[in-house]
Structures are given as structure tokens and as C-alpha cells.
Design an enzyme around this catalytic site. Structure first.
Site, PDB file in Angstrom:
ATOM      1  N   ARG A  32       0.855  -1.195   0.000  1.00  0.00           N
ATOM      2  CA  ARG A  32       0.000   0.000   0.000  1.00  0.00           C
ATOM      3  C   ARG A  32       0.887   1.241   0.000  1.00  0.00           C
ATOM      4  NH1 ARG A  32      -1.550   1.767   4.683  1.00  0.00           N
ATOM      5  NH2 ARG A  32      -2.346  -0.215   5.464  1.00  0.00           N
ATOM      6  N   ASP A  57      -6.657  19.201 -14.751  1.00  0.00           N
ATOM      7  CA  ASP A  57      -7.005  17.825 -15.118  1.00  0.00           C
ATOM      8  C   ASP A  57      -6.653  17.690 -16.594  1.00  0.00           C
ATOM      9  OD1 ASP A  57      -8.268  15.543 -16.075  1.00  0.00           O
ATOM     10  OD2 ASP A  57      -9.968  15.719 -14.706  1.00  0.00           O
ATOM     11  N   LYS A  74      -7.998   6.767 -19.445  1.00  0.00           N
ATOM     12  CA  LYS A  74      -8.322   7.290 -20.759  1.00  0.00           C
ATOM     13  C   LYS A  74      -7.104   7.188 -21.683  1.00  0.00           C
ATOM     14  CE  LYS A  74     -12.018   8.067 -18.375  1.00  0.00           C
ATOM     15  NZ  LYS A  74     -12.315   9.331 -17.750  1.00  0.00           N
ATOM     16  N   TYR A 109     -15.766  17.708 -15.428  1.00  0.00           N
ATOM     17  CA  TYR A 109     -16.083  16.286 -15.525  1.00  0.00           C
ATOM     18  C   TYR A 109     -17.141  15.954 -14.466  1.00  0.00           C
ATOM     19  CZ  TYR A 109     -15.563  11.279 -14.949  1.00  0.00           C
ATOM     20  OH  TYR A 109     -15.828   9.937 -14.840  1.00  0.00           O
TER      21      TYR A 109
HETATM   22  C1  PLP Z   1     -12.720   9.786 -16.473  1.00  0.00           C
HETATM   23  C2  PLP Z   1     -12.313  11.122 -15.984  1.00  0.00           C
HETATM   24  C3  PLP Z   1     -12.040  11.349 -14.630  1.00  0.00           C
HETATM   25  C4  PLP Z   1     -12.226  10.271 -13.578  1.00  0.00           C
HETATM   26  O1  PLP Z   1     -11.345   9.227 -13.729  1.00  0.00           O
HETATM   27  P1  PLP Z   1     -11.666   7.688 -13.339  1.00  0.00           P
HETATM   28  O2  PLP Z   1     -10.430   6.991 -13.743  1.00  0.00           O
HETATM   29  O3  PLP Z   1     -12.883   7.281 -14.098  1.00  0.00           O
HETATM   30  O4  PLP Z   1     -11.916   7.651 -11.871  1.00  0.00           O
HETATM   31  C5  PLP Z   1     -11.615  12.612 -14.258  1.00  0.00           C
HETATM   32  N1  PLP Z   1     -11.479  13.609 -15.154  1.00  0.00           N
HETATM   33  C6  PLP Z   1     -11.745  13.436 -16.469  1.00  0.00           C
HETATM   34  C7  PLP Z   1     -11.582  14.576 -17.406  1.00  0.00           C
HETATM   35  C8  PLP Z   1     -12.179  12.197 -16.923  1.00  0.00           C
HETATM   36  O5  PLP Z   1     -12.454  12.029 -18.219  1.00  0.00           O
END
Ligand code: PLP
Length: 381
Positions: free
Chosen positions: A48, A173, A198, A101
Site C-alpha cells: 500500500r 485535469d 483514458k 467532468y
Molecule cells: C474519467 C475522468 C475522470 C475520472 O477518472 P476515473 O479513472 O474514471 O476515476 C476525471 N477527469 C476526467 C476529465 C475524466 O475524463
């Protein structure tokens, strides 16, 4: 500094000194033998707190974002939650994008609000709007660029200046752009967040998140918080993400090629009212995007001329574009944000138009993608 792909393939990824294995090993051990109490061999005690496969991924992600420190998480939301709990205390205020998001908005609106953190949604393509929203308690300015699902563009360097004057941290982000297209730390941001689910992972086969920063104290606080709250990726997930990221540059080039062609076709189709893609010269953020991004990305949104029903029909009429949430994988996806990814924003300031369709343009052959979309749009008559 080495080129992007060289870093993606080599940063943190030396052949194993004992076996010579060229690819990173998946270290499944939860615990590590110690030579005497407190005497770790490679700095590892318990998985962890730290794990060698995760460390390799972190070194690679830091190198790709031009950052000193990266921390990998079990999901993008795990990364976001851990970061916000480190940066914010009850009574603090955060500025968020007016089309943040959906999951980030839900976390801030439904979870952190109960903990006494206030938020203001702002159109962050407008720097003056940010300046007006800043309060003495503002500790964080959260931005996404391009935004999801409206593909708005925020000027990272300009926002960084306003945040710095206010004594707030600018978090970007960077999920939609990926580090190949945009490196926010170099533009003055304090922290970069990713959903590595992604583009970074890129194959729709693993969920993960990451935080990158140059701030040594923040990195230490994140390690402490992550070890305390436990949002860690498993070693197999870290390895899959690492495997995916090696091809990020070639994938992104193809995503961008295909998205440009799809956007061009959509812009000329009579069933389409408006195309939202920062690569189009008439997009309001085109110039800023051209300044801070290498290319314009693989996400394209559009509004149908026939309203919500037409949008829903297009989403169910494509064959190659799969109707699904998420984005950034090699396969093309289509979705209706109002009823899918952004359903949680209904009735709020972040509600999205109901004739909006979002595409994650994959790396298949452009001709096939265009044919598929054109056929689905033609049925609208
Ligand atoms: C998918 C996404 C998230 C969240 O990420 P997860 O891996 O699904 O928890 C945050 N910001 C953006 C822009 C996203 O597309």
C-alpha cells in the site's frame, strides 16, 4: 531533455539488473523482507505504501509531464479525492469549471460540500470571470482543458497568473489532452491530474489515476495521504498502464488525424447544428489551444439540428462507434452526455445541452469512421 516517446519507453524502465528482463515486472508481493528491524532492501515494506511496479509507472508519468514527482492511484477519482483532501480544509473555497467532468463535480458538490468546502462553477475560458470568483478563502482553482463534454479551452498560463496572485493552487485535469499534447506544469500550473483510464492507458482495459507536481512538500503530503486512505492501483493495473503509455505519442497522432477529419465531415453535414472541436478555426478557443497544445486531441462533440431525439437516434444508429461511456481508447465511442456521463449535472449550472453528442474518436481507419457517422446522420433526414 529526451524526446517524448523516448521518455515514454525508457523513463524509470531500465532492464532488470538481476535477470535482464527488458519489460517491467509485475511485483505482486504485498510485503517485503527486511534485513533487521527497519532495514528495507529497496525502500519497500508493504505494497500500500509503495510497490516497485507502481514506482516505475510513477517515474515514467513524472518524466512525461516534465514533473519531479508522480503518484499513481486506483482511479482518476481516487487521485482527485486524495489531492483535494490535501489541498482543502473545511471553510476553504474551490473554483471549478462550469462544465467540469461529472464525477469531479459530484465529488465536490455532494461529498466535499458536506465537509464544509464551498465551490463556484466558472467559465474558465474567461480569465476575468475567474478573477471575479476568487475569494479570500479560495485555495484551489481546478481546471480542465479541453473541457468535457463542451471542449472549451482555458488559457493555462493566464489562469496560473491569477491563481498565483490569489495564493491558490492551479490544478489542471490533463486527461483530455494527455501529456503528449499539453504539459501544464511548464505553463505555470502547480499540479496535474490524470484519469489514466483514458488516453494514458489507452486501451479501455484498466482504470487508474495519477497526480504530477514539482512541489516536494505536496508530493510528501500526497504520499502520506495515499498511504493513509489507501487509494492505490494494484501492480497488474500499474503494469497495464505502463504498457499502454509507451505508445501514447503514436496513438495521439492518429487520434488527432482522425478527429480532424471527423470534425470536418460533421461541420459540412446538414443534420449537424454545431461542431465543438478546438482544431476548427472558428472555435472560440482555437488560438489559445494552438498556443498551448501540440495538436487538438481526439475528442469531438456536436449538437444535432433535430434536438434531443436526433441526438439520441445518432447515438443508437452507429455501428463502428460503440455507444459507451469513457474515452481515450483505441476504439471509437459515442455517447449522449445529458443522459450518460453528465446525468449528475441535470438541473445544476453544469447541465449540458440535450442535443449534444460526444465522440471519442479512435484510431481505426478514418474512412470507416466517417462512413459510419455519415450513415447514422443521413437517417435523420
Ligand atoms: C474519467 C475522468 C475522470 C475520472 O477518472 P476515473 O479513472 O474514471 O476515476 C476525471 N477527469 C476526467 C476529465 C475524466 O475524463
Amino acid at each position: 531533455m529526451q524526446g517524448f516517446s523516448t521518455r515514454a519507453i525508457h523513463a524509470g524502465q531500465e532492464p532488470d539488473p538481476i535477470t535482464g528482463a527488458v519489460t517491467t515486472s509485475i511485483h505482486t508481493s504485498s510485503t517485503y523482507a527486511q534485513d533487521g528491524v527497519g532495514g528495507t532492501r529497496g525502500g519497500y515494506e508493504y505494497s500500500r505504501s509503495a510497490n516497485p511496479t507502481r514506482t516505475t509507472l510513477q517515474e515514467c508519468l513524472a518524466a512525461l509531464e516534465d514533473g519531479r514527482h508522480a503518484r499513481a492511484f486506483g482511479s482518476g477519482m481516487g487521485a482527485t479525492d486524495t489531492l483535494l483532501r490535501v489541498l482543502l480544509k473545511p471553510g476553504d473555497h474551490i473554483v471549478i469549471p462550469h462544465d467540469a467532468y461529472g464525477g469531479t463535480f459530484r465529488l465536490i458538490d455532494k461529498v466535499l460540500s458536506g465537509w464544509g468546502v464551498e465551490h463556484t462553477p466558472v467559465d474558465l475560458s474567461d480569465v476575468e470571470a475567474l478573477r471575479a470568483a476568487i475569494r479570500p478563502e479560495t485555495k484551489v482553482v481546478w481546471t480542465e482543458t479541453p473541457t468535457n463534454p463542451l471542449l472549451g479551452i482555458a488559457d493555462i498560463a493566464a489562469l496560473a497568473g491569477v491563481a498565483r496572485d490569489a495564493g491558490a493552487s492551479l490544478v489542471v485535469d490533463n486527461t483530455f489532452a494527455s501529456p503528449y499534447l499539453q504539459t501544464p506544469l511548464a505553463l505555470g500550473a502547480d499540479v496535474v491530474v490524470h484519469s489514466t483510464t483514458k488516453y494514458v492507458g489507452g486501451h479501455s482495459d484498466v482504470v487508474g489515476g495519477a497526480i504530477v507536481t514539482n512541489d516536494d512538500d505536496l508530493a510528501a503530503a500526497l504520499s502520506f495521504a495515499q498511504n493513509s486512505t489507501g487509494s492505490v492501483p494494484g501492480p497488474f493495473d500499474a503494469w497495464l498502464t505502463l504498457r499502454g503509455v509507451k505508445t501514447l505519442a503514436v496513438r495521439m497522432e492518429r487520434h488527432c488525424d482522425n478527429a480532424e477529419r471527423v470534425a470536418e465531415m460533421l461541420a459540412g453535414h446538414p443534420a449537424v447544428e454545431k461542431v465543438l472541436y478546438p482544431g476548427l478555426p472558428d472555435h472560440p478557443g482555437h488560438e489559445v489551444a494552438a498556443k498551448q497544445m501540440r495538436r487538438f486531441g481526439g475528442m469531438v462533440s456536436f449538437q444535432t439540428a433535430g434536438g434531443r431525439d436526433a441526438a439520441l437516434q445518432v447515438c443508437s444508429n452507429t455501428q463502428l462507434f460503440t455507444l459507451a461511456e469513457s474515452l481515450g481508447g483505441i476504439e471509437s465511442l459515442i455517447e449522449h452526455p445529458g443522459q450518460m456521463t453528465h446525468a449528475s449535472t441535470a438541473g445544476s449550472m453544469l447541465e449540458v445541452p440535450d442535443n449534444l453528442v460526444r465522440l471519442s474518436v479512435g484510431i481505426e481507419d478514418a474512412e470507416d469512421l466517417i462512413e459510419d457517422l455519415r450513415a447514422a446522420l443521413d437517417t435523420l433526414g
